[in-house]
Design an enzyme around this catalytic site. Structure first.
Site, PDB file in Angstrom:
ATOM      1  N   ASP A  10      62.728 -23.676  49.727  1.00  0.00           N
ATOM      2  CA  ASP A  10      63.051 -24.665  48.688  1.00  0.00           C
ATOM      3  C   ASP A  10      61.758 -25.045  47.980  1.00  0.00           C
ATOM      4  O   ASP A  10      60.661 -24.815  48.489  1.00  0.00           O
ATOM      5  CB  ASP A  10      63.697 -25.914  49.314  1.00  0.00           C
ATOM      6  CG  ASP A  10      64.076 -26.946  48.247  1.00  0.00           C
ATOM      7  OD1 ASP A  10      64.711 -26.573  47.251  1.00  0.00           O
ATOM      8  OD2 ASP A  10      63.708 -28.134  48.402  1.00  0.00           O
ATOM      9  N   SER A  11      61.918 -25.690  46.812  1.00  0.00           N
ATOM     10  CA  SER A  11      60.747 -26.162  46.085  1.00  0.00           C
ATOM     11  C   SER A  11      60.023 -27.274  46.856  1.00  0.00           C
ATOM     12  O   SER A  11      58.859 -27.546  46.582  1.00  0.00           O
ATOM     13  CB  SER A  11      61.176 -26.700  44.723  1.00  0.00           C
ATOM     14  OG  SER A  11      62.047 -27.797  44.905  1.00  0.00           O
ATOM     15  N   TYR A  42      61.013 -27.920  40.610  1.00  0.00           N
ATOM     16  CA  TYR A  42      61.333 -26.727  39.832  1.00  0.00           C
ATOM     17  C   TYR A  42      62.341 -27.051  38.720  1.00  0.00           C
ATOM     18  O   TYR A  42      62.469 -26.306  37.761  1.00  0.00           O
ATOM     19  CB  TYR A  42      61.985 -25.666  40.732  1.00  0.00           C
ATOM     20  CG  TYR A  42      61.040 -24.852  41.595  1.00  0.00           C
ATOM     21  CD1 TYR A  42      59.716 -25.221  41.800  1.00  0.00           C
ATOM     22  CD2 TYR A  42      61.501 -23.685  42.211  1.00  0.00           C
ATOM     23  CE1 TYR A  42      58.875 -24.467  42.612  1.00  0.00           C
ATOM     24  CE2 TYR A  42      60.672 -22.917  43.014  1.00  0.00           C
ATOM     25  CZ  TYR A  42      59.365 -23.305  43.217  1.00  0.00           C
ATOM     26  OH  TYR A  42      58.545 -22.545  44.012  1.00  0.00           O
ATOM     27  N   GLY A  43      63.068 -28.154  38.915  1.00  0.00           N
ATOM     28  CA  GLY A  43      64.235 -28.448  38.082  1.00  0.00           C
ATOM     29  C   GLY A  43      63.982 -28.564  36.594  1.00  0.00           C
ATOM     30  O   GLY A  43      64.874 -28.349  35.787  1.00  0.00           O
ATOM     31  N   CYS A  73      67.928 -23.803  47.427  1.00  0.00           N
ATOM     32  CA  CYS A  73      67.576 -24.545  46.222  1.00  0.00           C
ATOM     33  C   CYS A  73      68.498 -24.055  45.120  1.00  0.00           C
ATOM     34  O   CYS A  73      68.564 -22.842  44.853  1.00  0.00           O
ATOM     35  CB  CYS A  73      66.114 -24.263  45.878  1.00  0.00           C
ATOM     36  SG  CYS A  73      65.590 -24.949  44.298  1.00  0.00           S
ATOM     37  N   ASN A  74      69.213 -24.972  44.495  1.00  0.00           N
ATOM     38  CA  ASN A  74      70.148 -24.583  43.438  1.00  0.00           C
ATOM     39  C   ASN A  74      69.427 -24.073  42.202  1.00  0.00           C
ATOM     40  O   ASN A  74      69.857 -23.125  41.561  1.00  0.00           O
ATOM     41  CB  ASN A  74      71.019 -25.777  43.037  1.00  0.00           C
ATOM     42  CG  ASN A  74      72.010 -26.140  44.119  1.00  0.00           C
ATOM     43  OD1 ASN A  74      73.157 -25.740  44.069  1.00  0.00           O
ATOM     44  ND2 ASN A  74      71.572 -26.884  45.119  1.00  0.00           N
ATOM     45  N   THR A  75      68.329 -24.739  41.866  1.00  0.00           N
ATOM     46  CA  THR A  75      67.594 -24.360  40.664  1.00  0.00           C
ATOM     47  C   THR A  75      67.118 -22.915  40.786  1.00  0.00           C
ATOM     48  O   THR A  75      67.285 -22.106  39.868  1.00  0.00           O
ATOM     49  CB  THR A  75      66.383 -25.298  40.471  1.00  0.00           C
ATOM     50  OG1 THR A  75      66.839 -26.644  40.596  1.00  0.00           O
ATOM     51  CG2 THR A  75      65.737 -25.095  39.128  1.00  0.00           C
ATOM     52  N   GLU A 160      61.013 -36.750  46.600  1.00  0.00           N
ATOM     53  CA  GLU A 160      59.685 -36.195  46.902  1.00  0.00           C
ATOM     54  C   GLU A 160      58.637 -37.295  47.061  1.00  0.00           C
ATOM     55  O   GLU A 160      57.647 -37.127  47.745  1.00  0.00           O
ATOM     56  CB  GLU A 160      59.249 -35.200  45.807  1.00  0.00           C
ATOM     57  CG  GLU A 160      60.054 -33.900  45.797  1.00  0.00           C
ATOM     58  CD  GLU A 160      59.736 -32.971  46.976  1.00  0.00           C
ATOM     59  OE1 GLU A 160      58.567 -32.866  47.362  1.00  0.00           O
ATOM     60  OE2 GLU A 160      60.686 -32.353  47.506  1.00  0.00           O
ATOM     61  N   CYS A 194      72.267 -29.952  44.244  1.00  0.00           N
ATOM     62  CA  CYS A 194      70.812 -29.905  44.430  1.00  0.00           C
ATOM     63  C   CYS A 194      70.584 -30.290  45.874  1.00  0.00           C
ATOM     64  O   CYS A 194      71.120 -31.306  46.340  1.00  0.00           O
ATOM     65  CB  CYS A 194      70.107 -30.883  43.500  1.00  0.00           C
ATOM     66  SG  CYS A 194      68.336 -31.042  43.858  1.00  0.00           S
ATOM     67  N   THR A 195      69.803 -29.491  46.579  1.00  0.00           N
ATOM     68  CA  THR A 195      69.686 -29.720  48.027  1.00  0.00           C
ATOM     69  C   THR A 195      68.877 -30.974  48.363  1.00  0.00           C
ATOM     70  O   THR A 195      68.858 -31.402  49.511  1.00  0.00           O
ATOM     71  CB  THR A 195      69.079 -28.480  48.712  1.00  0.00           C
ATOM     72  OG1 THR A 195      67.845 -28.148  48.060  1.00  0.00           O
ATOM     73  CG2 THR A 195      70.037 -27.308  48.635  1.00  0.00           C
ATOM     74  N   HIS A 196      68.223 -31.564  47.374  1.00  0.00           N
ATOM     75  CA  HIS A 196      67.549 -32.846  47.620  1.00  0.00           C
ATOM     76  C   HIS A 196      68.551 -34.011  47.681  1.00  0.00           C
ATOM     77  O   HIS A 196      68.269 -35.045  48.291  1.00  0.00           O
ATOM     78  CB  HIS A 196      66.557 -33.165  46.502  1.00  0.00           C
ATOM     79  CG  HIS A 196      65.253 -32.440  46.584  1.00  0.00           C
ATOM     80  ND1 HIS A 196      65.134 -31.084  46.432  1.00  0.00           N
ATOM     81  CD2 HIS A 196      63.986 -32.899  46.791  1.00  0.00           C
ATOM     82  CE1 HIS A 196      63.854 -30.735  46.531  1.00  0.00           C
ATOM     83  NE2 HIS A 196      63.147 -31.829  46.749  1.00  0.00           N
TER      84      HIS A 196
HETATM   85  N1  DGL Z   1      66.284 -28.629  45.881  1.00  0.00           N
HETATM   86  C1  DGL Z   1      66.227 -28.077  44.563  1.00  0.00           C
HETATM   87  C2  DGL Z   1      67.636 -27.763  44.059  1.00  0.00           C
HETATM   88  O1  DGL Z   1      68.529 -27.610  44.876  1.00  0.00           O
HETATM   89  C3  DGL Z   1      65.459 -29.001  43.699  1.00  0.00           C
HETATM   90  C4  DGL Z   1      64.803 -28.731  42.728  1.00  0.00           C
HETATM   91  C5  DGL Z   1      63.579 -29.191  42.101  1.00  0.00           C
HETATM   92  O2  DGL Z   1      62.533 -28.815  42.608  1.00  0.00           O
HETATM   93  O3  DGL Z   1      63.687 -29.790  41.033  1.00  0.00           O
HETATM   94  O4  DGL Z   1      67.871 -27.610  42.885  1.00  0.00           O
END
Ligand code: DGL
Length: 275
Positions: A10-11, A42-43, A73-75, A160, A194-196
């Protein structure tokens, strides 16, 4: 014996919400978690940047011995997975596999929704990619009839930066949830794409109308991975089973350790890496 863990990428910290469920349902396997905390989020980044960062991470995890990588990570799943699977994998490691989080989520939503009206909360990048509407079209068997999306650019920074529990967080969470229900007041299923976001679940639940299903992805991805390993013994046999979890981050190991330990509920020892 050299270990061949399942790589989870993940990011930043968000993928831990997936790792936790993977470990719960597949405790015998070894895992290597990689958070690119130095370059999160990353988003809000462009397609090319997310693709390049994700490819670097996948190559690194392959080098560490992971035959299978879950992009938690979805992004990155939205912007990089398809290219990596179609263009890169055949050249760099044809025997290895890279799986994402969007397809399993889409299949689960299709099982759950009653009225076919679904909402997706995600990063700016995930929403702009249109990956969820496109995948619903392909994989929901017509069960998902309409989708509305809302980008929540402040939510990942809240996680974060450890600002999850304060009033400022609540302001931004309520704002985005109100906005998505304004787009479709009748939606019956809301996917936290989004996994966050599961780290903000308590506040999210406060503002979502009762009776709406809120889907988090960790358990869904774990269930689908278990199924995948049963259907792919050639991959399953390559994975080592020692129950070890290794944590790596591109930022400070100490910061990662304290945060990840809180979340995983165990002591975490992390290593700082560069790639
Ligand atoms: N956990 C990432 C997701 O699922 C987050 C992305 C990010 O870094 O913005 O999209």
């Amino acid at each position: 014996m050299k270990s061949s863990p399942i790589g989870v990428f993940d990011s930043g910290y968000g993928g831990l919400t997936v790792l936790k469920e993977l470990v719960k349902s597949l405790p015998e396997y070894d895992f290597l978690y990689l958070g690119d905390n130095a370059r999160t989020p990353y988003g809000t980044r462009s397609f090319d940047v997310v693709y390049n960062y994700t490819l670097e991470a996948v190559k690194y995890l392959f080098k560490q011995g992971c035959p299978l990588v879950i992009i938690a990570c979805n992004t990155a799943s939205a912007k990089a997975l398809r290219n990596i699977q179609m263009l890169d994998l055949p050249n760099i490691a044809p025997q290895n596999r890279v799986l994402g989080v969007i397809r399993p989520s889409v299949e689960k939503v299709a099982e759950i929704t009653q009225n076919g009206q679904v909402g997706i909360l995600g990063t700016v990048g995930t929403v702009a990619s249109q990956s969820y509407p496109i995948e619903f079209e392909k994989w929901s068997g017509g069960r998902v009839k309409s989708t509305v999306q809302e980008a929540c650019p402040m939510w990942v920074p809240l996680v974060e930066n450890n600002e999850m529990e304060n009033e400022g967080a609540e302001y931004f969470i309520r704002k985005n949830i109100d906005a998505i229900f304004k787009k479709d007041p009748a939606l019956d299923t809301l996917i936290l794409g989004c996994t966050h976001y599961p780290l903000l679940l308590k506040i999210i639940q406060k503002h979502v109308p009762q009776g709406v299903h809120i889907l988090t992805q960790g358990a869904i991805v774990a269930e689908k991975l278990k199924d995948y390993l049963q259907r792919h013994p050639e991959m399953e046999e390559r994975l080592t089973k020692g129950g070890n979890i290794v944590y790596e981050t591109t930022e400070s190991a100490e910061t990662f350790e304290s945060k990840a330990a809180l979340f995983m509920g165990t002591d975490v020892s992390a290593k700082n890496v560069h790639f």
